[in-house]
Design a protein around this motif. Structure first.
Motif, short mmCIF file in Angstrom:
data_model
loop_
_atom_site.label_atom_id
_atom_site.label_comp_id
_atom_site.label_asym_id
_atom_site.label_seq_id
_atom_site.Cartn_x
_atom_site.Cartn_y
_atom_site.Cartn_z
N ASN A 1 0.83 -1.21 0.00
CA ASN A 1 0.00 0.00 0.00
C ASN A 1 0.86 1.25 0.00
O ASN A 1 0.60 2.19 -0.75
CB ASN A 1 -0.93 0.02 1.22
CG ASN A 1 -2.04 -1.01 1.10
OD1 ASN A 1 -2.36 -1.44 0.00
ND2 ASN A 1 -2.60 -1.42 2.22
N GLU A 2 1.90 1.26 0.84
CA GLU A 2 2.74 2.45 0.93
C GLU A 2 3.50 2.72 -0.35
O GLU A 2 3.73 3.86 -0.74
CB GLU A 2 3.72 2.31 2.11
CG GLU A 2 3.02 2.44 3.46
CD GLU A 2 3.96 2.30 4.64
OE1 GLU A 2 5.18 2.13 4.44
OE2 GLU A 2 3.47 2.38 5.79
N PHE A 3 3.93 1.65 -1.02
CA PHE A 3 4.70 1.81 -2.27
C PHE A 3 3.77 1.99 -3.48
O PHE A 3 4.23 2.27 -4.57
CB PHE A 3 5.59 0.58 -2.52
CG PHE A 3 6.83 0.52 -1.66
CD1 PHE A 3 6.92 1.23 -0.47
CD2 PHE A 3 7.91 -0.26 -2.04
CE1 PHE A 3 8.05 1.16 0.32
CE2 PHE A 3 9.05 -0.33 -1.25
CZ PHE A 3 9.13 0.38 -0.07
N GLY A 4 2.47 1.80 -3.27
CA GLY A 4 1.53 1.91 -4.38
C GLY A 4 1.65 0.77 -5.38
O GLY A 4 1.40 0.93 -6.56
N HIS A 5 2.03 -0.40 -4.90
CA HIS A 5 2.19 -1.57 -5.77
C HIS A 5 0.97 -2.49 -5.63
O HIS A 5 0.64 -2.91 -4.52
CB HIS A 5 3.46 -2.35 -5.41
CG HIS A 5 4.72 -1.59 -5.69
ND1 HIS A 5 5.94 -1.92 -5.13
CD2 HIS A 5 4.96 -0.50 -6.48
CE1 HIS A 5 6.87 -1.08 -5.56
NE2 HIS A 5 6.29 -0.21 -6.37
N GLN A 6 0.33 -2.80 -6.74
CA GLN A 6 -0.81 -3.71 -6.70
C GLN A 6 -0.38 -5.16 -6.73
O GLN A 6 -1.02 -6.03 -6.16
CB GLN A 6 -1.73 -3.46 -7.92
CG GLN A 6 -2.29 -2.07 -8.00
CD GLN A 6 -3.15 -1.72 -6.80
OE1 GLN A 6 -3.99 -2.51 -6.39
NE2 GLN A 6 -2.92 -0.55 -6.21
#
Length: 261
Positions: A151-156
């Motif tokens: 979530n923090e890295f914005g990785h799905q």
């Protein structure tokens, strides 16, 4: 969606709980591949001489997405480690076009970028997020759950999750299953340690082995299929502190998520 607190335990391997039966079922399970994979290392890509010390095998068959995502430079690898020097696999993946994130609490700075595609993060991936009341006192303890980091890295999605975390793997795997994070992962390459129960895994020996087995069966129910298994004969031949069952204390297991085509 209801939050699960526990994995579903499989029935005992025998009418009355027995370490012998649990051990033989578990060891047979981790030694038997469930799907065949023909291309398992980066040699099958052009210009590689693979000299990795450990068999970190990934499935590069055309029917799965990884090979296509590597070719399109869209692949992402997360590597969880603890001060391990051997980063040959990570370098190979970065050189082949993957975005590589290595999480290791022993590195010097919070984030280091090496080259275009390789990042080191001073973070330890855990099975829970830190308790804010305790974390305030321990400035150096930087542990987070994988779902939190995504979530923090914005990785799905992560194409490959590699873990060599010295017995924390069982609880991390449990967390990935309970929070459905595992469904965001294409392939898992885990070193599993069976010389002791693992961090925060409790119970007598037969209970522990049943729990390990149940965890791996949950992976299978989520369409992860074991395609490579390696028994490390360089490690002590110990199973739950006993020299028994002709087991090594350490196996490297690779699964592919067959839902990811």
């Amino acid at each position: 969606q209801t939050v699960r607190w526990h994995i579903e335990l499989q029935p005992w391997a025998s009418p009355t709980p027995s370490l012998n039966y649990e051990a033989s079922r578990f060891l047979k399970y981790i030694s038997t591949t469930q799907i065949s994979c023909e291309h398992m290392n980066l040699n099958s890509l052009k210009g590689y001489s693979e000299t990795a010390k450990k068999p970190w095998s990934i499935c590069l068959d055309e029917r799965f997405s990884l090979i296509h995502r590597i070719r399109n430079k869209q692949c992402r690898l997360y590597s969880l480690g603890l001060g391990n020097d051997d980063n040959q696999f990570e370098l190979s993946m970065a050189n082949s076009g993957c975005e590589v994130h290595r999480f290791d609490p022993s590195i010097k700075s919070a984030h280091i970028q090496e080259g275009r595609r390789l990042w080191y993060h001073r973070l330890s991936i855990d099975w829970r997020d830190p308790n804010p009341a305790i974390a305030a006192h321990k400035l150096h303890s930087n542990t987070k759950k994988l779902g939190t980091v995504l979530n923090e890295f914005g990785h799905q999605k992560i194409d490959v999750l590699k873990a060599d975390v010295e017995s924390a793997e069982w609880k991390i795997l449990e967390n990935l299953i309970l929070e459905d994070v595992v469904e965001q992962i294409g392939q898992l390459v885990f070193e599993v340690h069976i010389h002791w129960p693992g961090f925060e895994v409790s119970g007598n020996d037969s209970t522990v082995v049943r729990y390990w087995y149940s965890l791996l069966r949950e992976l299978e129910l989520k369409d992860f299929k074991l395609f490579h298994t390696y028994k490390d004969l360089s490690k002590p031949q110990v199973f739950l502190k006993k020299e028994a069952f002709n087991a090594s204390s350490c196996y490297t297991l690779s699964w592919v998520n067959t839902r990811w085509k």
